[in-house]
Design a protein around this motif. Sequence first.
Motif, PDB file in Angstrom:
ATOM      1  N   UNK A  84      13.616   5.576  15.487  1.00 35.08           N
ATOM      2  CA  UNK A  84      12.241   5.089  15.403  1.00 35.08           C
ATOM      3  C   UNK A  84      11.408   5.924  14.433  1.00 35.08           C
ATOM      4  N   UNK A  85      11.469   7.248  14.558  1.00 37.04           N
ATOM      5  CA  UNK A  85      10.647   8.130  13.715  1.00 37.04           C
ATOM      6  C   UNK A  85      10.966   7.964  12.227  1.00 37.04           C
ATOM      7  N   UNK A  86      12.246   7.959  11.908  1.00 39.13           N
ATOM      8  CA  UNK A  86      12.673   7.889  10.507  1.00 39.13           C
ATOM      9  C   UNK A  86      12.224   6.581   9.848  1.00 39.13           C
ATOM     10  N   UNK A  87      12.192   5.508  10.627  1.00 42.34           N
ATOM     11  CA  UNK A  87      11.875   4.184  10.081  1.00 42.34           C
ATOM     12  C   UNK A  87      10.497   3.676  10.509  1.00 42.34           C
ATOM     13  N   UNK A  88       9.653   4.587  10.897  1.00 38.22           N
ATOM     14  CA  UNK A  88       8.319   4.205  11.389  1.00 38.22           C
ATOM     15  C   UNK A  88       7.549   3.369  10.369  1.00 38.22           C
ATOM     16  N   UNK A  89       7.671   3.682   9.090  1.00 41.12           N
ATOM     17  CA  UNK A  89       6.943   2.908   8.065  1.00 41.12           C
ATOM     18  C   UNK A  89       7.356   1.433   8.092  1.00 41.12           C
TER      19      UNK A  89
END
Length: 119
Positions: A84-89
């Motif tokens: 989730x964090x890595x692909x938040x954008x």
Amino acid sequence: MAALEIVEHDIIDSSPRVEDKPEPKPEPKVKTAPRKMEGKDKSWKLILDADAGYPMDEWIKLVFDISIKGLEQVTCEDDILELFKVNRNIFDKLKAEDEVKHKELMLLFRNRTNQLKGE
């Protein structure tokens, strides 16, 4: 009193009548997907590469498909959080375009987390 004669080749007769001219129809606005969008340069990075003019609804489906593949590969809660964090954008863009679909995807994340917890 003067008489006025209008003949076939007069400029008044040869111009189209105002009511005969079709009104231009506005082009419908079609949302298109970003050309390329990817997560941060870490593990669990999702890469979405779309052609120019790619329809937004197809892009949203692509986000779902690739996220589901990622969720299938996670083995612990930390992996889910990292995904989730890595692909938040990407997920933020999804939320901006379609909040309902964003909530559906977040539900998939929650369900996978619960599954890994054994609930």
